[in-house]
Motif scaffolding. Structure first.
Motif, PDB file in Angstrom:
ATOM      1  N   SER A  14      39.050  49.191  36.475  1.00 17.01           N
ATOM      2  CA  SER A  14      38.245  49.332  35.258  1.00 17.01           C
ATOM      3  C   SER A  14      37.132  50.366  35.403  1.00 17.01           C
ATOM      4  N   GLY A  15      36.817  50.733  36.646  1.00 14.92           N
ATOM      5  CA  GLY A  15      35.883  51.838  36.830  1.00 14.92           C
ATOM      6  C   GLY A  15      34.410  51.484  36.798  1.00 14.92           C
ATOM      7  N   THR A  16      34.071  50.198  36.865  1.00 13.48           N
ATOM      8  CA  THR A  16      32.640  49.831  36.773  1.00 13.48           C
ATOM      9  C   THR A  16      31.868  50.284  38.009  1.00 13.48           C
ATOM     10  N   THR A  17      32.532  50.295  39.169  1.00 10.42           N
ATOM     11  CA  THR A  17      31.854  50.760  40.389  1.00 10.42           C
ATOM     12  C   THR A  17      31.571  52.255  40.294  1.00 10.42           C
ATOM     13  N   GLY A 123      40.725  43.023  44.753  1.00  9.10           N
ATOM     14  CA  GLY A 123      40.400  42.460  43.444  1.00  9.10           C
ATOM     15  C   GLY A 123      40.219  40.949  43.476  1.00  9.10           C
ATOM     16  N   GLN A 176      30.284  41.504  42.385  1.00  6.83           N
ATOM     17  CA  GLN A 176      30.322  42.913  41.962  1.00  6.83           C
ATOM     18  C   GLN A 176      28.931  43.441  41.641  1.00  6.83           C
ATOM     19  N   GLU A 179      27.547  44.114  45.028  1.00 10.09           N
ATOM     20  CA  GLU A 179      28.313  45.242  45.600  1.00 10.09           C
ATOM     21  C   GLU A 179      27.835  46.583  45.068  1.00 10.09           C
TER      22      GLU A 179
HETATM   23  N1  LIG Z   1      40.065  45.940  48.441  1.00 10.45           N
HETATM   24  C1  LIG Z   1      39.667  46.806  47.395  1.00 10.45           C
HETATM   25  C2  LIG Z   1      39.001  46.034  46.278  1.00 10.45           C
HETATM   26  O1  LIG Z   1      39.291  44.864  46.056  1.00 10.45           O
HETATM   27  N2  LIG Z   1      38.115  46.711  45.568  1.00 10.45           N
HETATM   28  C3  LIG Z   1      37.368  46.086  44.524  1.00 10.45           C
HETATM   29  O2  LIG Z   1      37.935  46.350  43.249  1.00 10.45           O
HETATM   30  C4  LIG Z   1      36.874  46.245  42.303  1.00 10.45           C
HETATM   31  C5  LIG Z   1      36.995  47.447  41.418  1.00 10.45           C
HETATM   32  O3  LIG Z   1      36.256  47.242  40.284  1.00 10.45           O
HETATM   33  P1  LIG Z   1      36.035  48.485  39.252  1.00 10.45           P
HETATM   34  O4  LIG Z   1      37.395  49.099  39.006  1.00 10.45           O
HETATM   35  O5  LIG Z   1      35.442  47.844  38.036  1.00 10.45           O
HETATM   36  O6  LIG Z   1      35.123  49.443  39.939  1.00 10.45           O
HETATM   37  C6  LIG Z   1      35.552  46.244  43.098  1.00 10.45           C
HETATM   38  O7  LIG Z   1      35.001  44.942  43.152  1.00 10.45           O
HETATM   39  C7  LIG Z   1      35.988  46.657  44.473  1.00 10.45           C
HETATM   40  O8  LIG Z   1      35.265  46.087  45.532  1.00 10.45           O
END
Ligand SMILES: NCC(=O)N[C@@H]1O[C@H](COP(=O)([O-])[O-])[C@@H](O)[C@H]1O
Ligand SMILES: Nc1nc2c(c(=O)[nH]1)N[C@@H](CN(C=O)c1ccc(C(=O)N[C@@H](CCC(=O)O)C(=O)O)cc1)CN2
Length: 210
Positions: A14-17, A123, A176, A179
């Motif tokens: 989803s790209g929030t990070t 995830g 998250q 994180e």
């Molecule tokens: N092992 C890799 C993993 O699980 N990554 C996790 O996917 C999510 C992506 O969220 P986002 O797409 O909203 O950024 C994040 O919580 C990241 O830590």
């Protein structure tokens, strides 16, 4: 006057990070390129909102993994990237990119590695496993990326207590949040110092300076 450092963000979901990094004014670096393997990923919306060049690289666009690896390297080199940030990327970084960017690829994982890491741990699967085990604490990790999933040196971690009332959604939300702060704070330090220092080692043992 040192030139501003250039980041690559690579993601799948989803790209929030990626959005947290791209919008963080505390990080004195610029996002030079965004790479995604899923055309529907929110990471491309982040690229559009911020006017960041972006590339779609996947098993569909590049079925041959060797070509996919070299195409990713070409895009990173052309963008003159100093540090690669995996922001929810669900595929393995290949040997060419790993070699060219040794000690310059970081990943953020939604658990306290080495717990709840490696193949299959991504995830919501991570949060499900934590809840299944009734672990009292989980958290998030920023680590260096090496050949095997989640095996690289830990650079930073933050604990998150698991509540008796937690389900996957509530736990994911708190992890998250923690994180994103962990990653933005670590990137802000890196942008200023250029140092990549494993969490467990004293100053002076940094892996490299960029
Ligand atoms: N092992 C890799 C993993 O699980 N990554 C996790 O996917 C999510 C992506 O969220 P986002 O797409 O909203 O950024 C994040 O919580 C990241 O830590
Ligand atoms: N060479 C490396 N590449 C990547 C690393 C790494 O440490 N070294 N970290 C991952 C991110 N990650 C955890 O933080 C992770 C992502 C995905 C998986 C996984 O098991 N993926 C599945 C495929 C899932 C899918 O297709 O949606 C698999 O490979 O079977 C584990 C850990 C990013 N790349």
């Amino acid at each position: 006057m040192p030139s501003i450092k250039r980041l690559a963000l690579i993601g799948s979901g989803s790209g929030t990070t990626a959005d947290a990094v791209a919008t963080a004014t505390a990080i004195e670096a610029e996002v030079a390129i965004i790479i995604g393997n899923n055309s529907k990923s929110g990471i491309f919306d982040v690229a559009a909102r911020h006017g960041i060049q972006n590339v779609h690289l996947s098993g569909v666009t590049h079925p041959d993994p060797v070509l996919r690896d070299s195409s990713m390297l070409d895009a990173l080199s052309e963008a003159q990237v100093d540090l690669i940030v995996l922001a929810g990327y669900m595929k393995k970084i290949g040997p060419r990119v790993l070699r060219a960017y040794e000690h310059r690829i970081v990943n953020t994982h939604p658990a306290l590695l080495p717990a709840y890491g490696s193949t299959g741990m991504y995830g919501d699967r991570v949060h499900e496993a934590v809840l299944h085990d009734r672990a009292p604490t989980t958290g998030a990790t920023v680590h260096l990326v090496t050949e095997e999933y989640d095996a690289g040196p830990v650079l930073a971690q933050v604990p998150v207590h698991v509540l008796a009332s937690d389900d996957v959604s509530s736990l994911r939300g708190r992890v998250q949040l923690a994180e994103k702060k962990l990653l933005v704070d670590w990137l802000s330090d890196w942008a200023t110092t250029g140092k990549i220092l494993p969490a467990a080692r004293a100053p002076g043992h940094q892996l490299n300076e960029t």
